[in-house]
Design a protein around this motif. Structure first.
Motif, PDB file in Angstrom:
ATOM      1  N   PRO A   9       0.755  -1.242  -0.096  1.00 15.61           N
ATOM      2  CA  PRO A   9      -0.013  -0.025  -0.041  1.00 15.61           C
ATOM      3  C   PRO A   9       0.998   1.160  -0.140  1.00 15.61           C
ATOM      4  N   ALA A  10       0.338   2.282  -0.664  1.00  8.56           N
ATOM      5  CA  ALA A  10       1.315   3.648  -0.776  1.00  8.56           C
ATOM      6  C   ALA A  10       1.347   4.226   0.643  1.00  8.56           C
ATOM      7  N   ALA A  11      -0.124   4.058   1.452  1.00  6.76           N
ATOM      8  CA  ALA A  11       0.270   4.824   2.696  1.00  6.76           C
ATOM      9  C   ALA A  11       1.366   4.255   3.703  1.00  6.76           C
ATOM     10  N   LEU A  12       1.460   2.646   3.399  1.00  9.95           N
ATOM     11  CA  LEU A  12       2.429   1.936   4.262  1.00  9.95           C
ATOM     12  C   LEU A  12       4.043   2.402   3.789  1.00  9.95           C
ATOM     13  N   VAL A  13       4.190   2.652   2.468  1.00 13.19           N
ATOM     14  CA  VAL A  13       5.452   2.887   1.871  1.00 13.19           C
ATOM     15  C   VAL A  13       5.947   4.178   2.237  1.00 13.19           C
ATOM     16  N   ARG A  14       4.819   5.232   2.158  1.00 11.44           N
ATOM     17  CA  ARG A  14       5.264   6.541   2.518  1.00 11.44           C
ATOM     18  C   ARG A  14       5.552   6.726   4.052  1.00 11.44           C
ATOM     19  N   ARG A  15       4.960   6.082   4.894  1.00 11.27           N
ATOM     20  CA  ARG A  15       5.231   6.209   6.456  1.00 11.27           C
ATOM     21  C   ARG A  15       6.709   5.270   6.752  1.00 11.27           C
ATOM     22  N   LEU A  44       8.997   5.367   4.544  1.00 11.73           N
ATOM     23  CA  LEU A  44      10.124   6.266   4.116  1.00 11.73           C
ATOM     24  C   LEU A  44      10.208   7.453   4.924  1.00 11.73           C
ATOM     25  N   ALA A  45       9.089   7.828   5.529  1.00 13.42           N
ATOM     26  CA  ALA A  45       9.197   9.248   6.457  1.00 13.42           C
ATOM     27  C   ALA A  45       9.915   8.677   7.662  1.00 13.42           C
ATOM     28  N   ALA A  46      10.001   7.484   8.253  1.00 16.63           N
ATOM     29  CA  ALA A  46      10.670   7.036   9.407  1.00 16.63           C
ATOM     30  C   ALA A  46      11.917   7.004   9.073  1.00 16.63           C
ATOM     31  N   PHE A  93      17.004   8.442  -1.200  1.00 15.58           N
ATOM     32  CA  PHE A  93      15.939   7.904  -1.633  1.00 15.58           C
ATOM     33  C   PHE A  93      15.719   6.501  -2.362  1.00 15.58           C
ATOM     34  N   GLY A  94      16.663   6.530  -3.320  1.00 13.50           N
ATOM     35  CA  GLY A  94      16.658   5.158  -3.713  1.00 13.50           C
ATOM     36  C   GLY A  94      17.204   4.118  -2.580  1.00 13.50           C
ATOM     37  N   ARG A  95      18.020   4.559  -1.680  1.00 17.22           N
ATOM     38  CA  ARG A  95      18.168   3.320  -0.867  1.00 17.22           C
ATOM     39  C   ARG A  95      17.247   3.002   0.097  1.00 17.22           C
ATOM     40  N   ALA A  96      16.706   4.157   0.645  1.00 13.49           N
ATOM     41  CA  ALA A  96      15.438   3.904   1.499  1.00 13.49           C
ATOM     42  C   ALA A  96      14.366   3.089   0.776  1.00 13.49           C
TER      43      ALA A  96
END
Length: 447
Positions: free
Chosen positions: A335-341, A343-345, A387-390
């Protein structure tokens, strides 16, 4: 009140360019940490909220402090030249139009709605929009249709995702009363050919309205060359001004109708207008001649695309032949929401976009949610690499977690029934109620 401030006068009369750049400087020292330090946040959401330069942020904070201490009328008096003259001159320079034809508004969608609410196309006349239109502007167009009984038509796309300009050239006539086109949409990075569309529409009477919210500041935007009668934009995206302030260019024939509608709508805060003025000055002072490709021409967009494409399971959402500094993508399984969270962490900020933001486009592409990364003037190659690594780490960890077998569920031992106990209740017939959960609501466009 003294015309010249004395040593005891609490006003310094320096809310113009001198205050913003003489006191705080014009160098790009917004970031206090080096570009390769892992502890610094990587901001890849300029399209959603551009990080204000230090000078702009300090000016807005100072205006808010003075307003809190001395009141809004005192602040408005101090900002008179900025509010009445300077910000309009800067907008005129940015958009290639006379300063007198610009207006300061709270946001682009509100300015569009204000004008559309005063238009009166005849019954059966046509209004054109595109599949990339935002939900806010579509709402205004559907309200216009319901009020006047005009018809709303959607310009078709070519197979590559570009607008079909040949269709527009074949079907345009004086029955078309309004054409609404977004320069760069919020849900993907396509750059629509607004100047070519303006040339097609020029011989006809229609009002041509362009939404430049996601293009101004990252691409050259010249309303005179576009040939539109209305151009709107937000000040807090790629211009990196404060929230709750935007702008509009209006052809003289639309000014009276717009001002009549705007008179009943809230004005942006004076501190926000001063911040927009400072952001415009900062943009002019620091912008580099990137040519027609704008920020996308700085060479970082290919690296951003590669960072996404190298991650297993990702899919780009890139319709059209010309792309801006915005890149939308999704993961097939996560899910996009999971990936966004996740990445934010890890200190990487992106935006999650949902289908109802562009209801004529994303649902038809099969995406209900997606991720949106957008470059800014301070984005570095190190930011893209991090960003790519994360992203790869998040996908690897979450994919492995989804494949890991779950432990068997252990039921507690059944209690021994007491003698002469009441019979167990029989569940009612019919379908079992579904557990409540948060789900995305996808809006279906009306015909």
């Amino acid at each position: 009140m003294n015309a010249t401030p004395s040593s005891t006068d609490h006003r310094d009369h320096t809310y113009g360019t001198d205050h913003a750049y003489g006191t705080y400087g014009t160098d790009r020292t917004d970031r206090t940490e080096p570009a390769d330090q892992e502890g610094r946040t990587v901001h890849l959401d300029t399209a959603g909220w551009g990080a204000m330069p230090a000078a702009v942020r300090a000016l807005v904070a100072d205006c808010a402090s003075r307003e809190d201490r001395y009141g809004p009328h005192e602040l408005e008096e101090d900002l008179e030249d900025v509010l009445r003259t300077e910000v309009h001159e800067r907008l005129g320079t940015l958009l290639g139009v006379p300063a007198a034809d610009t207006a300061v508004v709270t946001d682009a969608a509100g300015a569009f709605d204000a004008l559309v609410s005063r238009l009166a196309p005849g019954r059966g006349e046509r209004v054109w929009t595109t599949p990339y239109e935002s939900a806010a502007r579509l709402t205004a167009l559907y309200a216009l249709r319901d009020r006047t009984r005009c018809t709303v038509e959607v310009v078709p796309l070519r197979e590559d995702g570009d607008l079909d300009l040949e269709w527009m050239a074949r079907h345009i006539d004086d029955d078309v009363a309004l054409v609404s086109v977004v320069h760069v949409p919020s849900g993907c990075g396509i750059v629509n050919p607004v100047e070519e569309i303006g040339q097609i529409l020029a011989p006809y009477r229609c009002v041509y309205a362009v939404d430049a919210s996601y293009s101004v500041g990252q691409l050259p935007v010249d309303a005179g060359r576009i040939g539109c009668q209305l151009l709107t934009g937000d000040g807090w995206r790629f211009l990196r001004g404060p929230y709750a302030v935007g702008f509009a260019f209006l052809a003289p024939r639309l000014r009276a109708a717009f001002e009549d509608a705007a008179a009943h709508r809230p004005l942006p805060p004076n501190a926000a207008v001063a911040g927009l003025n400072a952001a415009l000055a900062h943009h002019t002072a620091t912008a580099t001649p990137d040519g027609p490709d704008g920020l996308a021409g700085q060479g970082l967009l290919p690296a951003l695309r590669a960072a996404v494409e190298e991650c297993p399971g990702t899919e780009l959402i890139t319709p059209g032949r010309v792309q801006s500094a915005i890149l939308a993508f999704r993961h097939r399984d996560l899910p996009a929401a999971l990936v966004r969270r996740r990445l934010a962490a890890r200190g990487v900020v992106l935006w999650k976009t949902v289908a109802q933001e562009t209801p004529l486009h994303l649902p038809r592409s099969g995406a209900t949610t997606a991720l949106r990364a957008s470059l800014g003037p301070d984005t570095t190659p190190q930011d893209i690499a991090r960003f790519g690594r994360a992203l790869r780490e998040v996908v690897r960890e979450e994919t492995a977690g989804a494949q890991r077998p779950r432990p068997a569920r252990t039921l507690p031992p059944a209690a021994t029934p007491a003698l002469a106990s009441a019979p167990a209740p029989v569940p009612p017939a019919g379908p079992r109620p579904r557990p409540s959960a948060r789900r995305h609501l996808t809006l279906c466009p009306t015909p």
